[in-house]
Design an enzyme around this catalytic site. Structure first.
Site, PDB file in Angstrom:
ATOM      1  N   GLU A  15      44.878-114.675 -19.997  1.00  0.00           N
ATOM      2  CA  GLU A  15      45.062-113.751 -18.865  1.00  0.00           C
ATOM      3  C   GLU A  15      46.498-113.263 -18.757  1.00  0.00           C
ATOM      4  O   GLU A  15      46.760-112.113 -18.399  1.00  0.00           O
ATOM      5  CB  GLU A  15      44.653-114.428 -17.555  1.00  0.00           C
ATOM      6  CG  GLU A  15      43.149-114.552 -17.344  1.00  0.00           C
ATOM      7  CD  GLU A  15      42.560-115.818 -17.931  1.00  0.00           C
ATOM      8  OE1 GLU A  15      43.222-116.466 -18.784  1.00  0.00           O
ATOM      9  OE2 GLU A  15      41.440-116.171 -17.536  1.00  0.00           O
ATOM     10  N   GLU A  59      36.715-120.526 -18.358  1.00  0.00           N
ATOM     11  CA  GLU A  59      36.588-121.038 -16.990  1.00  0.00           C
ATOM     12  C   GLU A  59      35.135-121.398 -16.665  1.00  0.00           C
ATOM     13  O   GLU A  59      34.876-122.386 -15.979  1.00  0.00           O
ATOM     14  CB  GLU A  59      37.138-120.008 -15.988  1.00  0.00           C
ATOM     15  CG  GLU A  59      38.664-119.892 -16.103  1.00  0.00           C
ATOM     16  CD  GLU A  59      39.246-118.796 -15.233  1.00  0.00           C
ATOM     17  OE1 GLU A  59      38.900-117.622 -15.477  1.00  0.00           O
ATOM     18  OE2 GLU A  59      40.020-119.112 -14.315  1.00  0.00           O
TER      19      GLU A  59
END
Ligand code: 3H9
Length: 706
Positions: free
Chosen positions: A130, A110
């Site tokens: 995740e 990210e």
């Protein structure tokens, strides 16, 4: 200011016209609060320094950045948040470039997506895993990834949690360029200079246009939603990921970020996230057996396998896949040919699925040799015995190994329950004998019980853990007892299921209740898959030593007496018509159960699914507590790792001992005491459970390093 002190986890320095930012937070550059602060400070420094025309972010050590620091989850938030950091990077008025080597995972990717240009070198691993921790990419990942690579590819990345290499990332559009060499700093610096020469402008992922084709995006989201609802049974975060990608398609960026944040926090607060992070950390902790700290592993450059049955062949494949040369021993040429055929069959299956090439198979088999003479094992560094489960047979094999193997060779047995101390005692070098208990199919199942007999030397234990790493297995240290950790517990919770069946629950209801708890299959489906004859043989073997007062449910024996061994005979607890793998309930089995209840003098009564689960889990947990109490397992986490990796326990419930803590130990003990009234022999509360309840503690309080 042009540089930071080198001790900080993020330091920056001016390199010519570039601000070089290095994240140095061992072991994996996780984005703890100091790293987040350091990154924001670095961007502010770049903005404030006219000499800096661009920013280059790299990671020190073996990785770029492995993601958010999972140790911070569940603790009070500390500013800045990771989404803030990513937004600050993206908003930078000067081009921000990242150069990726090793892992750029989760929050690490990210950060890269928030930067303006991305380069990766060979060996890079990019991904948004995740979901495997019960989370979703919560630092803009669900909004930036689809804008950059489209909804379909983004969903696949986020829902699978898989890592991709630099080539795949380039093809997908996740990175802009691949470095020529693996010198990530040199490559990053060169790329940044080139961008400056070309007057490359700031390019923000929030403005990327891969979602411009709304119809394609809508279709991908609908397909992912349908697929996820089917496949991700019981899981919270996958559908939320789909919701977030939908928000990316339909809402302005900032609003999408707000949807993502809300969904992320729901996941963060969920027991699933706590369980999955426990599973991740427990797996790593289980690898640190005391002997791995106190002793050096012996070098392993070659291996032998005794026995070419399904198990031996699976072990041989696991060893070959780890790059080791393997010699297989069988008693005669025909058995050896069958052993080799078993090995080849595994590879041919992979070729049929296009997961292996003929060439790769040939290369692996070039390291495979077979012999009918034990002398061929003279140079092997480790030998794993996988012959018939019979003490005399095993002892004969070990006598041969004692005769031919070089001094210092590790001699391992793959027995599932036999006394390894007795096997070791029969030869002149008990210090070299250890248990390596693989689970079938051995080349696929992750669990490896490292069974430590009394006289083994510490460096042999350390070698077993080292070998497990090479084989990409999840090792757990176990002590010697009948069934070690996993099979010993299995015997008890299966017995509890049999009691339930005789008392009135049908095997189909028990299977359903256990599946709804999150197991892929119920106990009777597993028996049908593995073959009822295996358990039958064990029961017959143990008949002589069984406590005559212990409750013994004979229903499984009645099925076996009819030759109903499960899938392989098309009948077991279920009927399997026309070779189908999904079985149907069988009224004849119901009739046999009824007759057995009558014979045993049991008046059946109904159970709710919840009552079934309570008994099943109480039996599992109580035996788990006994296993720790007797030091067969070092800690509760070792049991959790065993059950999750070898027995289908749902990772999102964190293993039985973690689950017990979520239920609460006093409630669990109260249940067991209640059941004890009906069957005091079977339902004896474990002394450890009683002790923990008295002290007001949980199993997790015992999960310390050893
Ligand atoms: C996330 O990013 C959320 C964001 O989207 C949003 C936030 C708002 N944190 O595996 P190894 C430790 S979620 C803290 O044996 P390898 C690990 O516990 C995160 N520690 O090494 C171990 O510690 P110890 C998404 C971490 O070389 C040591 O590092 N990211 C973290 O075989 C070595 O680990 C992931 O899910 C972490 N994030 O593999 C990636 N990661 O030495 C998770 C590792 O005390 N990590 N540690 O036992 C991995 O997949 C592997 O660790 C990696 C290295 C491939 C990086």
């Amino acid at each position: 200011m042009t540089s930071t002190p080198a001790a900080a986890p993020v330091f920056h320095e001016l390199r010519g016209n570039l601000l070089l930012v290095t994240v140095d937070n061992p072991p994996v550059n996780a984005l703890g609060v100091e790293v987040r602060r350091g990154l924001v400070a670095a961007i502010e420094a770049a903005e404030a320094n006219a000499a800096a025309r661009a920013v280059l972010i790299v990671g020190a050590g073996r990785n770029f950045i492995a993601g958010a620091d999972i140790r911070e989850f569940g603790k009070p938030p500390q500013m800045p948040t990771l989404p803030d950091v990513c937004n600050r990077i993206e908003a930078c008025s000067k081009p921000v470039i990242v150069a990726i080597h090793g892992a750029a995972l989760g929050g690490g990717l990210e950060i890269a997506l928030a930067a303006h240009y991305r380069l990766a070198v060979a060996g890079a691993k990019l991904g948004l895993p995740e979901v495997l921790l019960g989370l979703l990419p919560g630092a803009g990942g669900t909004q930036r990834t689809p804008r950059l690579i489209g909804a379909e590819a983004a969903l696949s990345l986020m829902l699978s949690g898989k890592h991709i290499g630099e080539q795949g990332a380039l093809k997908m559009g996740l990175v802009d360029r691949i470095g020529q060499s693996d010198d990530v700093l040199a490559e990053g610096l060169a790329y940044a200079q080139q961008l400056l020469v070309e007057h490359a402008s700031v390019r923000r992922t929030r403005d990327a246009q891969a979602l411009a084709d709304k119809d394609a995006g809508t279709a991908a989201i609908a397909a992912a939603r349908a697929d996820t609802a089917k496949k991700s049974r019981g899981l919270l975060s996958p559908l939320k990921i789909v919701d977030c990608v939908e928000a990316a398609l339909t809402l302005p960026f900032e609003e999408g970020l707000r949807v993502e944040r809300a969904r992320f926090l729901e996941c963060l607060d969920s027991p699933q996230r706590a369980a999955l992070v426990h599973a991740f950390q427990a797996e790593r902790e289980a690898q640190k057996a005391p002997e791995t700290r106190s002793a050096q592993p012996r070098p392993i450059a070659s291996a032998g396998v005794v026995g070419g049955g399904t198990m031996g062949a699976g072990i041989a494949v696991a060893l070959l896949d780890a790059g080791l040369p393997v010699t297989m021993i069988e008693r005669d040429d025909a058995s050896l040919a069958r052993g080799r055929a078993h090995v080849e069959k595994v590879y041919d299956g992979l070729i049929a699925k296009r997961r292996l090439t003929e060439d790769a198979k040939a290369k692996k088999l070039a390291r495979f040799a077979g012999s009918t003479s034990y002398d061929a094992l003279a140079d092997a560094d480790v030998v794993i015995e996988a012959v018939f489960e019979d003490m005399a047979v095993k002892q004969a094999v070990f006598a041969e190994l004692d005769r031919v193997c070089k001094p210092g060779a590790v001699l391992a047995t793959n027995t599932s329950y036999l006394d390894i101390d007795a096997i070791a005692a029969g030869i002149a070098r008990p210090q070299d004998v250890i248990g390596l208990h693989f689970f079938s199919p051995a080349h696929i199942m992750k669990l490896l019980e490292v069974v430590v007999p009394a006289r083994v030397s510490a460096d042999v234990v350390a070698t077993a853990f080292d070998l497990a790493k090479k084989l990409r297995k999840v090792p757990v240290r176990a002590g010697v007892c009948d069934g070690f950790i996993g099979n010993r517990m299995l015997a008890v919770y299966r017995a509890a299921a049999d009691h339930l069946m005789e008392d009135g629950a049908s095997p189909y209801q028990i299977d359903k209740a256990v599946r709804e708890l999150g197991f892929p299959m119920g106990p009777y489906q597993v028996i049908d898959l593995a073959g009822g004859d295996i358990g039958w043989a064990t029961r017959k073997r143990r008949a002589a030593t069984r406590d005559p007062n212990a409750r013994y449910v004979q229903i499984p024996d009645r099925l076996c007496e009819r030759g109903w061994f499960g899938q392989k005979t098309a009948r077991g607890f279920y009927r399997y018509e026309d070779g189908q793998r999904a079985g149907k309930p069988d009224p004849e089995v119901d009739a046999i159960i009824d007759a057995e209840r009558e014979r045993a003098g049991v008046t059946p009564h109904a159970f709710t699914d919840e009552q079934i689960v309570r008994r099943y889990m109480a039996a599992m947990i109580n035996e788990g507590a006994n296993v720790i109490h007797e030091r067969i397992a070092l800690r509760p986490l070792d049991i959790d790792v065993t059950l999750m990796n070898g027995f289908g326990f749902p990772a999102w419930r964190g293993g039985p001992m973690h689950y017990a803590d979520t239920v609460g130990l006093p409630a669990l003990l109260a249940d067991i005491r209640e059941f004890e009234k009906q069957d005091p022999l079977f339902w004896k509360p474990s002394p450890l459970l009683v002790e923990l309840v008295e002290r007001g503690e949980s199993f997790s309080s015992l999960n310390r390093a050893v």
